[in-house]
Design an enzyme around this catalytic site. Structure first.
Site, PDB file in Angstrom:
ATOM      1  N   GLU A 133      -3.895  -0.308 -11.907  1.00  0.00           N
ATOM      2  CA  GLU A 133      -5.148   0.185 -11.317  1.00  0.00           C
ATOM      3  C   GLU A 133      -5.962  -0.953 -10.705  1.00  0.00           C
ATOM      4  OE1 GLU A 133      -5.406   3.213 -10.650  1.00  0.00           O
ATOM      5  OE2 GLU A 133      -3.874   3.952 -12.022  1.00  0.00           O
ATOM      6  N   HIS A 136      -4.835  -1.666  -7.229  1.00  0.00           N
ATOM      7  CA  HIS A 136      -5.430  -0.825  -6.191  1.00  0.00           C
ATOM      8  C   HIS A 136      -6.779  -1.371  -5.751  1.00  0.00           C
ATOM      9  CE1 HIS A 136      -2.305   2.113  -6.217  1.00  0.00           C
ATOM     10  NE2 HIS A 136      -2.577   2.602  -7.432  1.00  0.00           N
ATOM     11  N   HIS A 142       1.010   1.829  -3.590  1.00  0.00           N
ATOM     12  CA  HIS A 142       2.209   1.910  -4.424  1.00  0.00           C
ATOM     13  C   HIS A 142       3.370   1.178  -3.762  1.00  0.00           C
ATOM     14  CE1 HIS A 142       0.431   5.626  -6.544  1.00  0.00           C
ATOM     15  NE2 HIS A 142       0.164   4.520  -7.214  1.00  0.00           N
ATOM     16  N   CYS A 143       4.121   0.480  -4.593  1.00  0.00           N
ATOM     17  CA  CYS A 143       5.232  -0.369  -4.147  1.00  0.00           C
ATOM     18  C   CYS A 143       6.556   0.349  -4.386  1.00  0.00           C
ATOM     19  CB  CYS A 143       5.172  -1.683  -4.942  1.00  0.00           C
ATOM     20  SG  CYS A 143       6.433  -2.891  -4.468  1.00  0.00           S
TER      21      CYS A 143
END
Length: 176
Positions: A133, A136, A142-143
């Site tokens: 988190e 972000h 997202h990877c």
């Protein structure tokens, strides 16, 4: 230039060992000072009786309204079941590129899934979720690297398969 820092704010009772472990993991990953703060507010306005869960979007909005100014990042730590309207449950939520996020241990415990209690595994999952988190808040999406902590997690098994670390690409993008 003001030093960047991360504030982990617990809302509810957390074991000191768990909070210390989180602070160490976050410090090791983001190379920034981490402060542990305890806070309280009434969670009842965020409870959805129909779902028997807490609205993560509203909690995040509430926390961001009194969070510290940039360049600090604040992550609220909870023990309640979180949801957003489009998902049955979530482990956490953050403002992409902002300075606020939240994470909950509620769905990270083995006992919820009928398995033997494992505080070490729960702490590892929580560390991964907190680091995710915070990622972000540093602008990371997202990877797709399977072991990167920024990979999306729908189930605890997904969290278990990730490492505690950002991949080199995510490290670079986060400026670490």
């Amino acid at each position: 230039m003001e030093e960047r820092r991360i504030i982990l704010t617990s809302f509810g009772i957390f074991e000191k060992d768990l909070l210390d472990r989180l602070a160490i993991s976050v410090t090791n990953e983001y190379h920034q000072p981490v402060s542990l703060v305890e806070s309280h507010f009434d969670l009842n306005p965020f409870y959805s009786p129909g779902r028997r869960q807490y609205d993560a979007n509203q909690l995040l909005k509430h926390i961001s309204s009194y969070g510290p100014p940039e360049p600090a990042k604040t992550l609220g730590l909870f023990r309640v079941d979180l949801f957003i309207p489009v998902l049955t449950y979530i482990f956490g939520q953050a403002m992409l590129g902002g300075n606020t996020g939240i994470a909950s241990v509620y769905r990270l415990k083995n006992e919820l899934y009928g398995m033997k209690k494992d505080d070490g595994l729960m702490a590892e999952r929580f560390s991964k979720e907190v680091i995710h988190e915070l990622g972000h808040t540093f602008g990371l999406i997202h990877c797709h690297v399977s072991t990167c902590v920024m990979r999306s997690s729908t189930y605890v098994e997904d969290i278990d398969q990730k490492s505690l670390h950002l991949c080199s690409k995510c490290q670079s993008e986060a400026g670490i």
